[in-house]
Design a protein around this motif. Sequence first.
Motif, PDB file in Angstrom:
ATOM      1  N   THR A  37       0.916  -1.305   0.253  1.00 50.43           N
ATOM      2  CA  THR A  37      -0.221   0.506  -0.564  1.00 50.43           C
ATOM      3  C   THR A  37       0.669   1.315  -0.075  1.00 50.43           C
ATOM      4  O   THR A  37       1.738   1.075  -0.337  1.00 50.43           O
ATOM      5  CB  THR A  37      -0.755  -0.392   1.085  1.00 50.43           C
ATOM      6  N   VAL A  38       0.976   2.075   0.196  1.00 55.06           N
ATOM      7  CA  VAL A  38       1.228   3.987  -0.037  1.00 55.06           C
ATOM      8  C   VAL A  38       2.117   3.149   1.837  1.00 55.06           C
ATOM      9  O   VAL A  38       1.931   3.183   2.639  1.00 55.06           O
ATOM     10  CB  VAL A  38       0.151   4.710   0.663  1.00 55.06           C
ATOM     11  N   THR A  39       3.037   3.551   1.148  1.00 59.15           N
ATOM     12  CA  THR A  39       4.703   2.988   2.222  1.00 59.15           C
ATOM     13  C   THR A  39       5.058   4.838   2.284  1.00 59.15           C
ATOM     14  O   THR A  39       5.928   5.479   1.488  1.00 59.15           O
ATOM     15  CB  THR A  39       5.591   2.372   1.301  1.00 59.15           C
ATOM     16  N   LEU A  40       5.486   4.974   3.667  1.00 60.58           N
ATOM     17  CA  LEU A  40       6.068   5.903   4.121  1.00 60.58           C
ATOM     18  C   LEU A  40       7.220   7.041   2.969  1.00 60.58           C
ATOM     19  O   LEU A  40       7.984   6.762   4.884  1.00 60.58           O
ATOM     20  CB  LEU A  40       5.536   6.438   5.323  1.00 60.58           C
ATOM     21  N   THR A  41       8.312   6.907   2.990  1.00 64.59           N
ATOM     22  CA  THR A  41       8.446   7.343   2.549  1.00 64.59           C
ATOM     23  C   THR A  41       8.966   8.347   2.375  1.00 64.59           C
ATOM     24  O   THR A  41       7.900   9.210   2.830  1.00 64.59           O
ATOM     25  CB  THR A  41       9.817   6.664   0.440  1.00 64.59           C
ATOM     26  N   PRO A  42      10.161   9.371   2.525  1.00 63.58           N
ATOM     27  CA  PRO A  42       9.858  10.680   3.070  1.00 63.58           C
ATOM     28  C   PRO A  42       9.840  11.422   1.777  1.00 63.58           C
ATOM     29  O   PRO A  42       8.301  12.071   1.706  1.00 63.58           O
ATOM     30  CB  PRO A  42      11.487  10.812   2.511  1.00 63.58           C
ATOM     31  N   MET A  43       9.389  11.083   0.169  1.00 67.00           N
ATOM     32  CA  MET A  43       8.442  11.943  -0.881  1.00 67.00           C
ATOM     33  C   MET A  43       6.858  11.601  -0.795  1.00 67.00           C
ATOM     34  O   MET A  43       6.095  11.689  -1.188  1.00 67.00           O
ATOM     35  CB  MET A  43       8.892  10.908  -2.873  1.00 67.00           C
TER      36      MET A  43
END
Length: 243
Positions: free
Chosen positions: A179-185
Amino acid sequence: MNFELHNLRILVTGATSGIGLDIAHALAELGADLVLFGRDRDKLAELETSLGARIQALDITDSAAVAEAFCAMPPLDGLVNCAGISILDDVLDVKAEDLERILATNVTASAVVTREAARNMIEHGRPGSIVNVSSQAAMAALPGHLGYCASKAAMDAMTRVLCLELGPKGIRVNSVNPTVTLTPMAERAWSDPAKREPMLDAIPLGRFATPREVSLPVAFLLSPAASMISGACLPIDGGFTSH
């Protein structure tokens, strides 16, 4: 069987940012000998020093450059196809050139890298493991994601074909579908509550993934602990695709 990767040489594409960067760090922590592909030369040089990795700066959509990089490639035990791009547009605004760019990177380039890595493993008699970093977008329709959804669905289809063809050579092939993965971008991209909250409401666990929550399942699929797993597309989505 164990979850460690000592004495395994693993190639990671897209290793200089986002999920690929975290995968590189996680695999190094588990003892892997890394070969890293990326476009950011400065970041690659930093990873060469910090992780002891073998590095190669290149654009994987350049098939000639990929083939050249493999000319001097040491024997591989694993590959992670993580390089990818996303260009978002509503379907009525989608541009042919954007679709071509997405497919060229997410599908064609990954297939070419996989071809070369598989040839390397077979030539050196190494049973191997290949993990494709796909997406929940392969399994569910997302507004504005026509090209991205199509490319990741193609990646999952590629996983199944590769499983069928490479299995007799001792090479396992799987996908992970985050799913959405909280990398800085991603943290910046999903900072608007009007965008963030509807997506969170659709995830039963009620939160996005951290990069490490993607990297560790990738490491598991590369490891001897997953020695009978091939052809799987593993959701890492907090339940998003369950409904």
